[in-house]
Design an enzyme around this catalytic site. Structure first.
Site, short mmCIF file in Angstrom:
data_model
loop_
_atom_site.label_atom_id
_atom_site.label_comp_id
_atom_site.label_asym_id
_atom_site.label_seq_id
_atom_site.Cartn_x
_atom_site.Cartn_y
_atom_site.Cartn_z
N LYS A 1 11.96 -26.40 7.96
CA LYS A 1 13.11 -26.90 8.82
C LYS A 1 14.06 -27.83 8.47
O LYS A 1 13.34 -28.96 8.12
CB LYS A 1 12.60 -26.83 10.47
CG LYS A 1 12.21 -25.37 10.76
CD LYS A 1 11.78 -25.52 12.36
CE LYS A 1 10.97 -24.19 12.75
NZ LYS A 1 12.22 -23.10 13.02
N HIS B 1 1.26 -26.19 13.16
CA HIS B 1 2.61 -26.57 13.44
C HIS B 1 2.96 -27.99 14.32
O HIS B 1 3.69 -28.78 13.59
CB HIS B 1 3.57 -25.55 14.29
CG HIS B 1 3.45 -24.10 13.67
ND1 HIS B 1 3.62 -23.78 12.26
CD2 HIS B 1 3.37 -22.81 13.94
CE1 HIS B 1 3.58 -22.76 11.91
NE2 HIS B 1 3.33 -22.07 13.02
N ARG C 1 0.85 -1.18 -0.04
CA ARG C 1 -0.01 -0.02 -0.02
C ARG C 1 0.76 1.28 0.01
O ARG C 1 0.34 2.23 -0.57
CB ARG C 1 -0.84 -0.04 1.06
CG ARG C 1 -2.25 0.18 0.95
CD ARG C 1 -3.36 0.10 2.17
NE ARG C 1 -2.78 -0.20 3.37
CZ ARG C 1 -3.11 -0.43 4.50
NH1 ARG C 1 -4.68 -0.39 4.47
NH2 ARG C 1 -2.78 -0.73 5.47
N HIS D 1 5.94 -22.84 8.05
CA HIS D 1 7.37 -22.89 8.06
C HIS D 1 8.26 -23.82 8.77
O HIS D 1 9.08 -24.06 8.61
CB HIS D 1 7.81 -21.41 8.33
CG HIS D 1 7.58 -21.15 9.78
ND1 HIS D 1 6.74 -20.43 10.18
CD2 HIS D 1 8.60 -21.20 10.75
CE1 HIS D 1 6.72 -20.32 11.45
NE2 HIS D 1 7.88 -20.73 11.84
N ASP E 1 -3.20 -21.10 17.09
CA ASP E 1 -1.78 -20.24 16.37
C ASP E 1 -0.69 -21.15 16.22
O ASP E 1 0.26 -21.31 15.48
CB ASP E 1 -1.38 -19.17 17.37
CG ASP E 1 -0.05 -18.54 16.94
OD1 ASP E 1 -0.63 -17.98 15.53
OD2 ASP E 1 0.53 -18.15 17.54
P1 NAD Z 1 2.07 -6.24 8.43
O1 NAD Z 1 0.99 -5.58 8.97
O2 NAD Z 1 3.42 -5.91 8.95
O3 NAD Z 1 2.16 -5.86 6.80
C1 NAD Z 1 0.96 -5.85 6.06
C2 NAD Z 1 1.33 -5.68 4.33
O4 NAD Z 1 0.37 -5.53 3.69
C3 NAD Z 1 2.18 -4.07 4.52
O5 NAD Z 1 2.97 -4.29 3.31
C4 NAD Z 1 0.94 -3.64 3.69
O6 NAD Z 1 1.12 -2.45 2.85
C5 NAD Z 1 0.07 -4.46 3.01
N1 NAD Z 1 -1.23 -4.35 2.63
C6 NAD Z 1 -2.22 -4.09 3.66
N2 NAD Z 1 -3.41 -3.43 3.21
C7 NAD Z 1 -3.31 -3.55 1.80
C8 NAD Z 1 -4.17 -3.37 0.75
N3 NAD Z 1 -5.21 -2.97 0.61
N4 NAD Z 1 -3.52 -3.34 -0.55
C9 NAD Z 1 -2.15 -3.77 -0.55
N5 NAD Z 1 -1.50 -4.00 0.37
C10 NAD Z 1 -1.89 -3.86 1.65
O7 NAD Z 1 1.86 -7.68 8.25
P2 NAD Z 1 2.84 -9.03 8.49
O8 NAD Z 1 3.21 -9.17 9.96
O9 NAD Z 1 4.09 -8.92 7.59
O10 NAD Z 1 1.96 -10.46 8.24
C11 NAD Z 1 1.48 -10.41 6.78
C12 NAD Z 1 0.71 -11.85 6.74
O11 NAD Z 1 1.86 -12.86 7.41
C13 NAD Z 1 -0.23 -12.04 7.78
O12 NAD Z 1 -1.22 -12.93 7.08
C14 NAD Z 1 0.24 -12.66 8.91
O13 NAD Z 1 -0.60 -13.25 9.55
C15 NAD Z 1 1.24 -13.68 8.11
N6 NAD Z 1 2.35 -14.02 9.18
C16 NAD Z 1 3.13 -13.07 9.81
C17 NAD Z 1 4.07 -13.49 10.50
C18 NAD Z 1 5.18 -12.50 11.06
O14 NAD Z 1 5.98 -12.68 11.87
N7 NAD Z 1 5.06 -11.09 10.84
C19 NAD Z 1 4.33 -14.80 10.86
C20 NAD Z 1 3.40 -15.82 10.37
C21 NAD Z 1 2.43 -15.13 9.42
#
Ligand code: NAD
Length: 483
Positions: A181, A239, A51, A177, A234
Site C-alpha cells: 500500500k 498484516h 484446473r 499486500h 487472518d
Molecule cells: P479459488 O478457490 O477461487 O481458486 C483456486 C484456483 O486454484 C483455481 O484457479 C483452481 O483451478 C486452481 N486449482 C485448484 N486445485 C488445483 C489443482 N489441483 N491443480 C491446478 N490448479 C488448481 O481461490 P482464491 O480465492 O483465488 O485463492 C487463491 C489463494 O490466494 C489461496 O491461497 C488464498 O488463501 C489466497 N488468498 C486469496 C484471497 C482472495 O481474496 N480470494 C485473498 C488473500 C489470499
C-alpha cells in the site's frame, strides 16, 4: 502530477490458480493497469494455469469479463485488446502430470520468469517440485506465495522447508499486500526522509500507538476457512504485525531488502508475551436483520474470534514505555485502516485558563482516502485572548498529488512489478514469518487450552465493551472509527 513509470524487464508470469477469485479480482485487473501505464515491456506475457479445461480463447474471454467487473474505472478498449493478447492458458494438474510439458514448452528461457502460487497452500509443495523436475524454473526464477503462510509455527516452518527444497530465499516472495500500500511505504518515507519525526519517535515523546484495521463486511463466502483461522491468524499475525514492525523498527542503514527485513525481525523478537488480560476477543452477534457470526460460518458452537484487540509491549530502549494497541474486526461501524502515533501531552501550558489536553497525533490512513494528518494545536481565530484548538494538517494524497498520483495503484500490481524487478524489500522473509508465529502461537494455544469464549459485540459497533476498557484502564481511548 504525472507519475513516472519505469518499464520492467521482459517477463513470463505464470499464475497458478489463474481462474480463481484472487486472480480475477485483483491480480489480472492490476496487471491490466500496469499494462495501460506502459510498464509491461513489449513481449511480456501472462500465463494462466489452473484446473479448468479452457483454451487461450476461453481464458481471454474469462479475463475480459473479470476486468469488466473488477477492473476499475479504465475504459480503454484498444488497450484492453492489447493486454488480452498477452494472455495464454495452460490447463494443469498441480498434483499430477497433466499440462506440465505444455507449460514447459510455453515458458521461455531468456526472460524473467515468475510463478505466482495463487492456489491453496496445500499445493505449494507440489508446484515447487514440478517446476523443478520439469526444468521450467531456473536459479533466477521467482515464486510468489499467497497468505495464509501456515497456521502456526510448525506449519510455517514445514512450508518454508518445502519451498527451500527447490528455491533459495532470494527467489521466494511471500506476499502481504498491506506492505504494497502506498501509505505504508510513505510511512517509511515520512520517518526516514524528514528531520521532523525521527528524533521524536520514541518513548520520550510518544505516549502510545494505535493500529486499527476495521472492516464492515462479515466473513462473506470464506466462512469455512475463516472459522478455522480467526482474526488473530487472518489479520494480526501478518498484516497488523507488519505495520507494527514498520512503525517500530530502527532505521536501516539503507533501504535494501535484507536491511529492512533485519530491522523488522528485531522488532518481532523484542515483542513481550501478551498477558491474558491485555487481549480481548470478540464475535459479532445477530441483529434483527443480519445473521450472527456463528450462523455465517455455519458452526453453532464456534469459539473463533471475528475481533481482537490487544495491548502489546516492545522490550527495547526505543519503546520500553510506549504501548502499542492493536485492534481488528469484522462487521464494525466503519471501514478504516489507520495507524495513529499519539504524542505525549505538553508538560506545562503557558496559556492562562488552558486546561484542555492538547496532543499532537500523526494519523496514517491506509484506507479510505489514503493519506496522513497531523493534529496540531493552534490559536482559535478571532479576538478574545489565547484560546487553543486542535486542528488536523491534512495530507490526502489524491488532493496533494493530483489525479495521476500513484495511490490509485493497487498494492498487488505494485508488488508484482517488484517481483519482476527482483526487489524483495516489501515481501516477508521466512524468518520473519516464523518469528511472528512464535509470538502468536502461545496466545492462540492459551485460548484453545482454556476454551476461551469470545465476547459478543453488536454489528456496526467498535467491538466489545471490554476492548474500550482495555484503553480506559490506562486512561486512554481508541480513536473513533468513522461510519
Ligand atoms: P479459488 O478457490 O477461487 O481458486 C483456486 C484456483 O486454484 C483455481 O484457479 C483452481 O483451478 C486452481 N486449482 C485448484 N486445485 C488445483 C489443482 N489441483 N491443480 C491446478 N490448479 C488448481 O481461490 P482464491 O480465492 O483465488 O485463492 C487463491 C489463494 O490466494 C489461496 O491461497 C488464498 O488463501 C489466497 N488468498 C486469496 C484471497 C482472495 O481474496 N480470494 C485473498 C488473500 C489470499
Amino acid at each position: 502530477m504525472v507519475s513516472r513509470v519505469i518499464p520492467v524487464d521482459e517477463f513470463d508470469l505464470v499464475i497458478f490458480g489463474g481462474t480463481g477469485d484472487l486472480a480475477r479480482r485483483k491480480i489480472l485487473p492490476g496487471l491490466f493497469r500496469r499494462f495501460l501505464a506502459g510498464q509491461m515491456t513489449e513481449g511480456s506475457r501472462i500465463v494462466g494455469a489452473a484446473r479448468s479445461d479452457l483454451d487461450n480463447a476461453g481464458y481471454r474471454q474469462m479475463i475480459r469479463d473479470a476486468i469488466a467487473e473488477f477492473g476499475g474505472a479504465e475504459k480503454d478498449d484498444a488497450g484492453l485488446d492489447g493486454f488480452i493478447d498477452r494472455l495464454h492458458y495452460v490447463a494443469i494438474d498441480a498434483t499430477g502430470e497433466g499440462g506440465w510439458s505444455a507449460l514447459s514448452d510455453l515458458v521461455r528461457k531468456d526472460v524473467v520468469k515468475a510463478f505466482y502460487f495463487s492456489v491453496a497452500p496445500s499445493l505449494f509443495g507440489a508446484l515447487a517440485e514440478r517446476l523443478h523436475t520439469h526444468g521450467i524454473a531456473d536459479a533466477d526464477s521467482r515464486i510468489v506465495v499467497e497468505k495464509p503462510f501456515g497456521r502456526d509455527l510448525a506449519s510455517a516452518k514445514a512450508l518454508n522447508d518445502t519451498l527451500a527444497t527447490h528455491f533459495s530465499e532470494r527467489q521466494i516472495y511471500r506476499i502481504d499486500h498491506y506492505l504494497g500500500k502506498e501509505t505504508v511505504q510513505n510511512l517509511m518515507a515520512v520517518r526516514f526522509g524528514n528531520v521532523l519525526f525521527e528524533p521524536l519517535w520514541n518513548s520520550h515523546y510518544v505516549d502510545h500507538i494505535q493500529i486499527t484495521v476495521a472492516e464492515t463486511v462479515g466473513v462473506g463466502g470464506r466462512g469455512t476457512y475463516y472459522d478455522t483461522s480467526g482474526a488473530m491468524r487472518d489479520m494480526v499475525q501478518n498484516h497488523l504485525m507488519q505495520l507494527l514492525c514498520l512503525i517500530a523498527m530502527e532505521p536501516p542503514s539503507v533501504f535494501g531488502a535484507d536491511e529492512v527485513r533485519d530491522e523488522k525481525l528485531k522488532v518481532i523478537r523484542a515483542l513481550q508475551p501478551v498477558e491474558t488480560h491485555h487481549i480481548v476477543r470478540g464475535q459479532y452477534d445477530a441483529t434483527d436483520d443480519a445473521a450472527s457470526y456463528r450462523t455465517d460460518v455455519e458452526n453453532p458452537r464456534s469459539f473463533t474470534e471475528s475481533f481482537v484487540a490487544m495491548k502489546v509491549n516492545i522490550s527495547n530502549w526505543r519503546w520500553a514505555d510506549t504501548p502499542f494497541y492493536l485492534r481488528t474486526g469484522k462487521k464494525m461501524k466503519g471501514r478504516a485502516s489507520e495507524i495513529a502515533v499519539v504524542f505525549k501531552d505538553l508538560g506545562h501550558s503557558i496559556f492562562e485558563g488552558d486546561t484542555a489536553r492538547h496532543r499532537n497525533i500523526l494519523a496514517i490512513r491506509l484506507q479510505p482516502n489514503e493519506g496522513m494528518d497531523l493534529q496540531v494545536t493552534i490559536k482559535e481565530p478571532g479576538p478574545g485572548g489565547m484560546r487553543l484548538i486542535d486542528v488536523p494538517l491534512d495530507m490526502t494524497f489524491a488532493d496533494a498529488l493530483g489525479e495521476d498520483s500513484e495511490p490509485a495503484t493497487d498494492a498487488y500490481e505494485r508488488l508484482i512489478m517488484d517481483v519482476i524487478r527482483g526487489n524483495q524489500t516489501l515481501f516477508m522473509r521466512g524468518d520473519e514469518v516464523e518469528a511472528a508465529w512464535a509470538w502468536t502461537d502461545p496466545i492462540i494455544q492459551g485460548w484453545e487450552a482454556r476454551n476461551d469464549v469470545p465476547k459478543l459485540y453488536d454489528q456496526g459497533s467498535a467491538g466489545p465493551e471490554d476492548a474500550m476498557m482495555l484503553m480506559h484502564r490506562d486512561s486512554r481511548r481508541w480513536r473513533d472509527i468513522k461510519s
